[in-house]
Design a protein around this motif. Structure first.
Motif, PDB file in Angstrom:
ATOM      1  N   GLU A  57      38.573  46.196  50.511  1.00 50.82           N
ATOM      2  CA  GLU A  57      38.752  45.992  49.520  1.00 50.82           C
ATOM      3  C   GLU A  57      40.753  45.812  49.030  1.00 50.82           C
ATOM      4  O   GLU A  57      40.423  45.733  48.244  1.00 50.82           O
ATOM      5  CB  GLU A  57      37.697  47.025  49.360  1.00 50.82           C
ATOM      6  CG  GLU A  57      37.893  47.457  47.303  1.00 50.82           C
ATOM      7  CD  GLU A  57      39.768  48.183  46.944  1.00 50.82           C
ATOM      8  OE1 GLU A  57      40.528  47.646  46.066  1.00 50.82           O
ATOM      9  OE2 GLU A  57      39.538  49.019  47.450  1.00 50.82           O
ATOM     10  N   THR A  58      41.310  46.527  49.926  1.00 50.13           N
ATOM     11  CA  THR A  58      42.455  46.517  49.540  1.00 50.13           C
ATOM     12  C   THR A  58      43.100  44.991  49.247  1.00 50.13           C
ATOM     13  O   THR A  58      43.851  44.682  48.738  1.00 50.13           O
ATOM     14  CB  THR A  58      43.174  47.415  50.162  1.00 50.13           C
ATOM     15  OG1 THR A  58      43.431  47.414  51.420  1.00 50.13           O
ATOM     16  CG2 THR A  58      42.620  48.743  50.230  1.00 50.13           C
ATOM     17  N   THR A  83      40.733  42.393  49.099  1.00 52.55           N
ATOM     18  CA  THR A  83      39.956  41.128  47.875  1.00 52.55           C
ATOM     19  C   THR A  83      40.574  41.491  46.486  1.00 52.55           C
ATOM     20  O   THR A  83      40.626  40.211  46.103  1.00 52.55           O
ATOM     21  CB  THR A  83      38.621  40.894  48.425  1.00 52.55           C
ATOM     22  OG1 THR A  83      38.140  42.184  48.803  1.00 52.55           O
ATOM     23  CG2 THR A  83      38.458  40.700  49.706  1.00 52.55           C
ATOM     24  N   ASN A  84      40.418  42.789  46.790  1.00 54.92           N
ATOM     25  CA  ASN A  84      40.441  42.964  44.717  1.00 54.92           C
ATOM     26  C   ASN A  84      41.457  42.114  44.701  1.00 54.92           C
ATOM     27  O   ASN A  84      41.448  41.896  43.059  1.00 54.92           O
ATOM     28  CB  ASN A  84      39.919  44.666  44.452  1.00 54.92           C
ATOM     29  CG  ASN A  84      39.954  44.609  42.955  1.00 54.92           C
ATOM     30  OD1 ASN A  84      38.857  44.495  42.577  1.00 54.92           O
ATOM     31  ND2 ASN A  84      40.509  44.923  42.771  1.00 54.92           N
ATOM     32  N   ASP A 121      37.395  52.272  40.901  1.00 53.89           N
ATOM     33  CA  ASP A 121      38.932  53.568  40.444  1.00 53.89           C
ATOM     34  C   ASP A 121      38.854  54.952  40.860  1.00 53.89           C
ATOM     35  O   ASP A 121      37.732  55.673  41.039  1.00 53.89           O
ATOM     36  CB  ASP A 121      39.709  52.224  40.097  1.00 53.89           C
ATOM     37  CG  ASP A 121      39.268  52.521  38.162  1.00 53.89           C
ATOM     38  OD1 ASP A 121      38.781  53.884  38.222  1.00 53.89           O
ATOM     39  OD2 ASP A 121      40.354  51.660  37.938  1.00 53.89           O
ATOM     40  N   LEU A 129      35.609  48.693  40.303  1.00 53.49           N
ATOM     41  CA  LEU A 129      36.383  48.061  40.794  1.00 53.49           C
ATOM     42  C   LEU A 129      36.164  46.473  40.186  1.00 53.49           C
ATOM     43  O   LEU A 129      35.058  45.357  40.671  1.00 53.49           O
ATOM     44  CB  LEU A 129      36.432  47.701  41.764  1.00 53.49           C
ATOM     45  CG  LEU A 129      37.360  48.936  42.923  1.00 53.49           C
ATOM     46  CD1 LEU A 129      36.995  49.415  43.997  1.00 53.49           C
ATOM     47  CD2 LEU A 129      38.989  49.701  42.402  1.00 53.49           C
ATOM     48  N   TRP A 146      36.546  43.331  40.834  1.00 49.91           N
ATOM     49  CA  TRP A 146      35.414  41.985  42.472  1.00 49.91           C
ATOM     50  C   TRP A 146      34.536  42.672  43.172  1.00 49.91           C
ATOM     51  O   TRP A 146      34.922  42.154  44.274  1.00 49.91           O
ATOM     52  CB  TRP A 146      37.089  41.646  42.984  1.00 49.91           C
ATOM     53  CG  TRP A 146      37.934  40.767  42.112  1.00 49.91           C
ATOM     54  CD1 TRP A 146      39.287  41.001  41.171  1.00 49.91           C
ATOM     55  CD2 TRP A 146      37.315  39.683  41.417  1.00 49.91           C
ATOM     56  NE1 TRP A 146      38.937  39.948  40.109  1.00 49.91           N
ATOM     57  CE2 TRP A 146      37.814  38.939  40.326  1.00 49.91           C
ATOM     58  CE3 TRP A 146      35.817  38.435  41.357  1.00 49.91           C
ATOM     59  CZ2 TRP A 146      38.087  37.894  39.169  1.00 49.91           C
ATOM     60  CZ3 TRP A 146      36.103  37.942  40.670  1.00 49.91           C
ATOM     61  CH2 TRP A 146      36.868  37.299  40.114  1.00 49.91           C
ATOM     62  N   VAL A 147      34.017  44.060  42.956  1.00 47.22           N
ATOM     63  CA  VAL A 147      33.460  44.720  44.290  1.00 47.22           C
ATOM     64  C   VAL A 147      32.081  44.467  43.137  1.00 47.22           C
ATOM     65  O   VAL A 147      31.955  45.313  42.972  1.00 47.22           O
ATOM     66  CB  VAL A 147      33.684  45.832  44.934  1.00 47.22           C
ATOM     67  CG1 VAL A 147      33.025  46.330  45.719  1.00 47.22           C
ATOM     68  CG2 VAL A 147      35.733  45.561  45.356  1.00 47.22           C
ATOM     69  N   ARG A 198      31.593  36.103  38.841  1.00 43.21           N
ATOM     70  CA  ARG A 198      31.932  37.643  38.824  1.00 43.21           C
ATOM     71  C   ARG A 198      30.658  37.212  37.468  1.00 43.21           C
ATOM     72  O   ARG A 198      29.911  38.214  36.659  1.00 43.21           O
ATOM     73  CB  ARG A 198      33.362  37.539  38.897  1.00 43.21           C
ATOM     74  CG  ARG A 198      33.479  38.789  37.586  1.00 43.21           C
ATOM     75  CD  ARG A 198      35.321  38.498  37.342  1.00 43.21           C
ATOM     76  NE  ARG A 198      34.784  39.958  36.395  1.00 43.21           N
ATOM     77  CZ  ARG A 198      37.086  40.151  36.384  1.00 43.21           C
ATOM     78  NH1 ARG A 198      37.378  39.591  36.636  1.00 43.21           N
ATOM     79  NH2 ARG A 198      36.977  41.867  35.710  1.00 43.21           N
ATOM     80  N   HIS A 233      28.839  48.615  38.946  1.00 41.25           N
ATOM     81  CA  HIS A 233      29.136  47.908  40.487  1.00 41.25           C
ATOM     82  C   HIS A 233      28.524  48.609  41.553  1.00 41.25           C
ATOM     83  O   HIS A 233      28.607  48.395  42.685  1.00 41.25           O
ATOM     84  CB  HIS A 233      30.379  47.587  40.207  1.00 41.25           C
ATOM     85  CG  HIS A 233      30.940  45.715  39.977  1.00 41.25           C
ATOM     86  ND1 HIS A 233      32.469  45.795  39.626  1.00 41.25           N
ATOM     87  CD2 HIS A 233      30.070  46.115  38.150  1.00 41.25           C
ATOM     88  CE1 HIS A 233      32.527  44.850  39.224  1.00 41.25           C
ATOM     89  NE2 HIS A 233      31.516  44.281  37.844  1.00 41.25           N
TER      90      HIS A 233
END
Length: 409
Positions: free
Chosen positions: A134-135, A137-138, A156, A162, A164-165, A354, A379
């Motif tokens: 995730e660090t 891609t996001n 977060d 987040l 994009w997750v 998205r 999400h």
């Protein structure tokens, strides 16, 4: 009119003719022209292919879970592709193994997007591994769907989703509440012990299990943390045994939890009401490893094969020697992701995916039991659980689905 003025008018007229011709060409192309332009500018998307990436350990300690998940993924995507793909595009799944080692996860993710040109990240196996992914891609606006692990990060520090997750499976906090409810209201346990993986996998569940037990007048009398690579559980058995719990909850992964039960059996110890394991153990392969020592053990789960999707899967895997819940997991989550790609439209972009994930999954029927809701602010995954029991080395359902929202707060 002088010669230069005539030349200027001629050039302007020619330019107008060129512009008009271009507009007519675009109009003639219609939606196909727009799709081609979109595909040319979107990583991993061509006119006939969508390339998606996955980080699934097929070489290390998580292979027992990830390899059958990958087989389920491939089974569903092969089905989709043989029927013509998604909006005219075949799905190409590129899988990389990180050996189950989170220190290698970022390198695997970088390969998928910087070398293999993937469109989105579908599945990273292991909560800690997914959190590393995730660090990467996001911040880059790369969709990451179905991080595999109930401790995976989808909010977060302020509790905001987040962007994009998207989770599909439950988080271990919700499961802890439902396990506590089931133990006290259905099993009538008064004292509970806990063996938990001492990291993101287990700490969240330890907290919520304790909360639910206290709410119902029961007590967590002892808890023992362990390292994922630990092989000696002699001391852990003795610590929990000394507190005389009615039942012991097993949190973590199949290997360590099976070793704990085997160690307890070798010492002649079995809690009066046995064991209850959390959902990573909801597979017959775990029951087989336990053998007679696991008979009667309860397991939390959240998928049902009585649904249409489940029956479809069973028909497709009729030749498999045993039912694999992990393979079924891959199959059903590939269905969810394929539905999202379809809803994102023919002019597929990361933004359109998205938008589909955030707005087209309201009380979505997963087809295997629980419903799923995603919004721009939510999400998280499903939050319904059922319980199974090992009978004759097979997991057998012994409860209906229980919603986390109905038991807490």
């Amino acid at each position: 009119m002088d010669l230069f003025a005539r030349l200027r008018i001629g050039k302007r007229y020619a330019a107008l003719l060129i512009a008009a011709a271009a507009l007519l060409t675009l109009a003639a192309c219609g939606s196909n022209g727009a799709s081609n332009t979109s595909a040319a500018n979107v990583p991993g998307v061509s006119n006939d292919t969508i390339t998606i990436g996955a980080v699934l350990d097929t070489t290390g300690p998580l292979k027992v879970i990830c390899a059958p998940i990958l087989a389920g993924d491939q089974l569903y995507f092969n089905k989709i592709n043989s029927a013509g793909g998604i909006n005219g595009r075949k799905v190409k799944l590129v899988q990389v193994s990180d050996d189950g080692d989170s220190t290698k996860t970022k390198g695997a993710v970088r390969q998928l997007f910087e070398q293999d040109n993937a469109f989105a990240l579908f599945q990273v196996c292991g909560s800690g591994n997914a959190n590393v992914a995730e660090t990467y891609t996001n911040p880059k606006g790369i969709p990451m769907v179905d991080p595999i692990g109930g401790g995976s990060k989808f909010k977060d520090a302020q509790g905001k989703a987040l962007p994009w997750v998207w989770m599909t499976q439950p988080n271990y906090g919700d499961e802890g509440h439902v396990i506590g409810y089931y133990l006290t209201n259905k099993q009538h346990a008064k004292t509970v012990g806990l063996l938990y993986e001492d990291d993101v996998l287990g700490l969240q569940q330890k907290t919520t299990l304790d909360e639910e037990l206290q709410k119902s007048g029961a007590q967590l009398v002892a808890s023992v943390g362990y390292n994922a690579a630990q092989t000696d559980f002699t001391a852990a058995v003795q610590t929990l045994k000394s507190k005389h719990p009615d039942i012991i909850v097993l949190n973590g992964l199949p290997g360590p939890t099976a070793k704990f039960i085997a160690t307890a059996a070798s010492q002649g110890y079995h809690p009066s009401q046995g064991y209850l394991a959390n959902y990573p153990m909801a597979d017959n392969s775990w029951a087989k490893v336990l053998g007679s020592a696991g008979e009667g053990t309860y397991v939390s789960g959240y998928t049902s094969t009585t649904s249409p999707v489940g029956q479809e899967y069973l028909k497709a895997t009729a030749s498999d020697p045993v039912f694999s819940a992990y393979k079924f997991y891959g199959y059903i989550n590939s269905k969810i992701f394929s539905d999202a790609l379809s809803k994102a439209g023919k002019n597929l972009t990361r933004d359109s995916l998205r938008n589909a994930l955030d707005h087209d999954f309201n009380n979505y029927d997963t087809g295997f039991g629980p419903s799923l809701t995603w919004t721009p602010d939510q999400h998280g995954g499903v939050s319904d659980f059922m319980f199974l029991q090992i009978k004759n080395s097979q997991l057998t359902p012994v409860s209906d689905f229980i919603k986390a929202s109905q038991v807490w707060p």
